[in-house]
Design a protein around this motif. Structure first.
Motif, mmCIF file in Angstrom:
data_model
loop_
_atom_site.group_PDB
_atom_site.id
_atom_site.type_symbol
_atom_site.label_atom_id
_atom_site.label_comp_id
_atom_site.label_asym_id
_atom_site.label_seq_id
_atom_site.Cartn_x
_atom_site.Cartn_y
_atom_site.Cartn_z
ATOM 1 N N LEU A 85 1.659 15.378 7.202
ATOM 2 C CA LEU A 85 2.134 16.318 8.214
ATOM 3 C C LEU A 85 2.857 17.462 7.541
ATOM 4 O O LEU A 85 3.522 17.275 6.525
ATOM 5 N N LYS A 86 2.740 18.620 8.130
ATOM 6 C CA LYS A 86 3.431 19.786 7.582
ATOM 7 C C LYS A 86 3.914 20.630 8.731
ATOM 8 O O LYS A 86 3.255 20.719 9.753
ATOM 9 N N SER A 87 5.062 21.255 8.539
ATOM 10 C CA SER A 87 5.520 22.110 9.616
ATOM 11 C C SER A 87 5.782 23.528 9.153
ATOM 12 O O SER A 87 5.511 24.482 9.856
ATOM 13 N N ALA A 88 6.266 23.677 7.929
ATOM 14 C CA ALA A 88 6.642 25.014 7.469
ATOM 15 C C ALA A 88 5.385 25.843 7.197
ATOM 16 O O ALA A 88 4.271 25.384 7.379
ATOM 17 N N THR A 89 5.627 27.045 6.776
ATOM 18 C CA THR A 89 4.526 27.945 6.443
ATOM 19 C C THR A 89 3.682 27.363 5.313
ATOM 20 O O THR A 89 4.224 26.831 4.349
ATOM 21 N N GLN A 90 2.379 27.429 5.448
ATOM 22 C CA GLN A 90 1.503 26.909 4.411
ATOM 23 C C GLN A 90 0.620 28.020 3.901
ATOM 24 O O GLN A 90 0.214 28.893 4.655
ATOM 25 N N SER A 91 0.282 27.940 2.615
ATOM 26 C CA SER A 91 -0.604 28.961 2.094
ATOM 27 C C SER A 91 -2.041 28.585 2.440
ATOM 28 O O SER A 91 -2.384 27.418 2.600
ATOM 29 N N VAL A 92 -2.863 29.583 2.569
ATOM 30 C CA VAL A 92 -4.255 29.401 2.928
ATOM 31 C C VAL A 92 -5.070 29.798 1.708
ATOM 32 O O VAL A 92 -4.753 30.757 1.019
ATOM 33 N N LEU A 93 -6.125 29.001 1.424
ATOM 34 C CA LEU A 93 -6.791 29.148 0.130
ATOM 35 C C LEU A 93 -7.612 30.418 -0.047
ATOM 36 O O LEU A 93 -7.822 30.862 -1.157
ATOM 37 N N GLY A 94 -8.150 31.010 0.996
ATOM 38 C CA GLY A 94 -8.956 32.210 0.769
ATOM 39 C C GLY A 94 -9.963 32.464 1.869
ATOM 40 O O GLY A 94 -10.197 33.594 2.270
ATOM 41 N N VAL A 95 -10.564 31.372 2.372
ATOM 42 C CA VAL A 95 -11.488 31.513 3.491
ATOM 43 C C VAL A 95 -11.028 30.510 4.538
ATOM 44 O O VAL A 95 -10.931 29.318 4.254
ATOM 45 N N ALA A 96 -10.703 30.983 5.708
ATOM 46 C CA ALA A 96 -10.168 30.098 6.734
ATOM 47 C C ALA A 96 -10.871 30.340 8.057
ATOM 48 O O ALA A 96 -10.896 31.461 8.558
#
Lengths: 435, 154
Positions: B32-43
Motif C-alpha cells: 500500500l502507498k499513500s504519498a506521492t509516487q513517481s511514475v516510470l514514463g508511460v502511464a
C-alpha cells in the motif's frame, strides 16, 4: 574565517613554545575537547547510520565510508552528556579516527578547528573535569583563552593491549569496560531497562511509550525474578526471549471468538445509542475473529440500529481470510449461533452480519477515509507501532471518535490521561474523550 | 481497499498479460502507498465509478512499453509512437475490464471511463485521501506496476 591551515599558522604564531602537537578540536555539551590529529583520518558529516541490534546505546550503528564499513560511536551518549536533538535528516558531525589498523567514527556536537600547541604545555588532568572519567583524559591545555580537554582515544575506544583486535570486537570490549566506570545501582537498573526497551523494538517491533510504559515497568520487575530464578541475565537475546517477555502483554481472547465473559465486559462499556446507527472502527483486525464477535455483540445490544464496521489490517494474508471466515459449530460459544448460517464447508456468519462489516486492506497510517465513529476497537495495535506513529494514531482516534464515543485499547495499554478519561468496569478498561 | 477487490485485479492482470504476451510473468509483493509516487514514463489510467470511486494506473518505462507493444502487435517499434500508446491503452482497458467483470460476478457494480495515457519523464502521481494498492508485475520486457486507488462511496 580563513582556511584551516591559515588558522593553524595563526595559532602557531601566537604560541611562544615550539608547536609539536596538533589536535582537532570539537565541542561536547558546550565544552571544548581535542583529539591528537595523528589519530584523525578525516572529518565528515553523515546521517542515517545502519542500526546494529543489541549493541550498546552509544553505538549509533555502522556507516559506509566510501566502501569501508565503520562503526559509529556517539561520544555524547558514551559520556552521558546531553545530546542536542537533531532532525532525522540532519547531518551529524563526525571525526573518523584511525586506530592502529581500523577506522572508527565518533559523533560530536560540532567540530571546531585544528589547534597547534606545544606538548610541554599539556597539563595533567584533574578530577575536577567531572564530565568524563579521568582515565580517558590525556591532559588539559590552554590555547587563546580556551581550555581544551585532550581525550585519549585509544583508551576510550580500544585499550592499547588489545588494539590489534578487529573493529568488530571493539564493541563488546567497550561494553565490558562499562562497569569500571562507577555507576550506582539505580543507573545499572535503568541501563538494563533501556536495553530491554531497545531489544523489544528490534525483535518484536514493540515500542515502549506512555501507552504501555506502566506494563513494561511492572513486567520488568517480574522479569528480574524470572531471570534470577533461571540464573540467566536480564537481557533479551533473541526474538523468543522477547516474546517470552511480552507473554503477559497480549490482551485476553485475542484472535479468537470472544467468550461470554469477554462479551459481558465489552457490553458494559458500550454507550447508549444516540441515533439510528452505530459505527465501529477496528484497525488491525487480522483474520476478523474479534471484529465478528464485536459486531454480533452490537447487533444483540442495538437490535434495531444500522451497524457499520470498518475493519482493516495491513497484513494482506490475514485479512484476505476475514470476509469469508469459516468455522465449526463447536468453535463458537452459543451466543453467536443466531448470527451464523450453515454452508457447504462449515459455518459462516450470516449475510446481515457480513454486510455490516467492511474488511479493508489498509494501512491506518495512511488517510482513513471514513466518517466519525461511535466505537474504536484497537487492542494491542498501538504498542507495535513506532512511538511517533502511536501519537499520530492516537490523534487520529481522537479526531475520528464522536464526543460520546468509546475507545477500547489493549488490556495493558493506556490512552494519554490529558486527553482521555478512563471508564473502568470490573472486567475491562476503556476510554472516553475528555470534554 | 476492500479485500474483495484485490484478487480480481491481480487475477485479471495475470490472465490478460499471460495471454497477450505469451510468456511467464511473476508478481512481486503487494503493498500500500499513500504519498506521492513517481511514475516510470508511460502511464495508462482508467477511471472507475459506481459502488466505488477511483482509478487504476498502469505504469511502466518507455522501453518496456515499446517491447510490450512490439510483442502484442508482432511488429518492431523503436519509439513511443501512436501505435505503442494505443496498444498500451488497450492493454489497460482489457485488464481493467476483465477485473470489473469478475467483480460484477461477485456483486459489485463498477463502470469504467475511457482510458487515457500519459507519457513523459519525471512524472508523479498523488492521490489525496485514497491509498493505492500496488501490484508489481515482472515481465521479461521489464517491470509493470498496477496501481489501484479506489474507495467506497460514502
Amino acid at each position: 574565517m580563513g582556511t584551516i591551515s591559515e588558522e593553524v599558522k595563526q595559532a602557531e604564531g601566537t604560541r611562544q613554545g615550539k608547536v609539536d602537537f596538533k589536535m582537532v578540536t570539537f565541542s561536547l555539551a558546550g565544552k571544548d575537547y581535542g583529539i591528537d590529529i595523528m589519530k584523525v583520518k578525516e572529518i565528515s558529516k553523515a546521517n542515517k547510520f545502519t542500526y546494529v541490534p543489541n549493541s550498546s546505546p552509544f553505538v549509533r550503528g555502522v556507516f559506509n565510508l566510501r566502501g569501508d564499513i565503520i562503526s559509529i560511536i556517539d561520544l555524547r551518549i558514551m559520556f552521558h552528556l546531553p545530546a542536542e536533538k537533531k532532525n532525522e535528516d540532519a547531518l551529524e558531525d563526525m571525526i573518523i579516527l584511525r586506530l592502529e589498523d581500523y577506522l572508527i567514527g565518533v559523533i560530536v556536537d560540532s567540530i571546531d578547528k585544528v589547534v597547534g600547541i606545544s606538548s610541554a604545555d599539556i597539563q595533567p588532568p584533574h578530577p575536577i573535569f567531572g564530565d568524563i572519567n579521568i582515565k580517558f583524559i590525556k591532559g588539559v591545555v590552554e590555547n587563546e583563552g580556551r581550555l581544551y580537554i585532550i581525550l585519549d582515544v585509544e583508551r576510550i575506544l580500544g585499550g592499547s593491549e588489545e588494539i590489534q583486535k578487529k573493529e568488530t570486537s571493539i564493541i563488546p570490549q567497550l561494553f565490558e569496560k562499562k562497569p569500571e566506570v562507577a555507576y550506582d545501582s539505580k543507573d545499572e537498573g535503568e541501563l538494563s531497562f533501556n536495553f530491554i526497551k531497545e531489544t523489544l523494538a528490534t525483535f518484536k517491533s514493540f515500542f515502549v511509550s506512555d501507552v504501555n510504559i506502566a506494563w513494561v515497568k511492572s513486567r520488568f520487575d517480574e522479569w528480574k525474578g524470572i531471570r534470577a530464578a533461571k540464573g540467566s541475565d536480564l537481557q533479551l537475546k533473541d526474538p523468543e526471549e522477547a516474546e517470552e517477555y511480552l507473554e503477559t502483554f497480549y490482551s485476553p481472547e485475542s484472535g479468537v471468538f470472544w467468550s461470554d465473559k469477554m462479551r459481558e465486559a465489552v457490553s458494559a462499556v458500550l454507550p447508549d445509542l444516540s441515533g439510528g446507527s452505530i459505527s465501529l472502527w477496528n484497525p488491525g483486525c487480522g483474520r476478523g475473529f474479534e471484529t465478528y464477535s464485536f459486531t454480533c455483540i452490537l447487533r444483540n445490544r442495538y437490535p434495531k440500529a444500522r451497524i457499520k464496521v470498518w475493519a482493516n489490517d495491513n497484513d494482506l494474508l490475514a485479512i484476505s481470510m476475514a470476509p469469508n471466515l469459516l468455522f465449526q459449530r463447536h468453535d463458537i460459544p452459543d451466543f453467536y449461533s443466531p448470527y451464523t448460517v450453515e454452508g457447504k464447508n462449515g459455518l459462516q456468519f450470516s449475510q446481515e452480519i457480513k454486510d455490516s462489516i467492511l474488511f479493508e486492506y489498509h494501512d491506518v497510517l495512511n488517510p482513513n477515509p471514513f466518517p466519525e465513529v461511535d466505537l474504536i476497537l484497537a487492542r494491542d495495535i498501538l504498542s507495535f507501532l513506532p512511538v511517533i506513529n502511536q501519537q499520530l494514531l492516537l490523534k487520529e482516534f481522537w479526531e475520528k471518535l464522536r464526543p460520546e464515543g468509546v475507545l477500547i485499547l489493549g488490556a495493558h495499554e493506556e490512552a494519554p490521561a490529558g486527553e482521555w478519561d478512563v471508564i473502568t468496569t470490573s472486567e475491562m478498561k476503556a476510554f472516553k474523550k475528555k470534554m | 481497499m476492500r479485500v474483495e477487490y484485490i484478487n480480481p485485479f491481480v487475477e485479471a492482470a495475470f490472465d490478460v498479460l499471460k495471454e497477450v504476451l505469451h510468456t511467464d510473468i511473476h508478481r512481486g509483493e503487494l503493498f500500500l502507498k499513500s504519498a506521492t509516487q513517481s511514475v516510470l514514463g508511460v502511464a495508462a489510467i482508467v477511471g472507475l465509478a459506481g459502488d466505488v470511486e477511483g482509478r487504476v494506473l498502469f505504469d511502466m518505462s518507455a522501453e518496456t512499453a515499446i517491447e510490450v507493444a512490439s510483442v502484442m502487435n508482432d511488429e518492431k517499434f523503436t519509439s513511443v509512437d501512436d501505435m505503442v500508446k494505443a496498444t498500451i491503452t488497450e492493454l489497460a482497458n482489457m485488464i481493467t475490464a476483465q477485473a470489473v467483470t469478475k467483480l460484477h460476478e461477485l456483486g459489485f457494480k463498477f463502470d469504467l471511463t475511457p482510458p487515457a495515457i500519459f507519457t513523459g519523464e519525471n512524472m508523479e502521481v498523488t492521490d489525496t485521501e485514497v491509498e493505492a494498492l500496488i501490484v508489481p508485475v515482472n515481465l521479461p520486457m521489464g517491470k509493470l506496476e498496477i496501481n489501484v486507488a479506489v474507495r467506497e462511496r460514502a
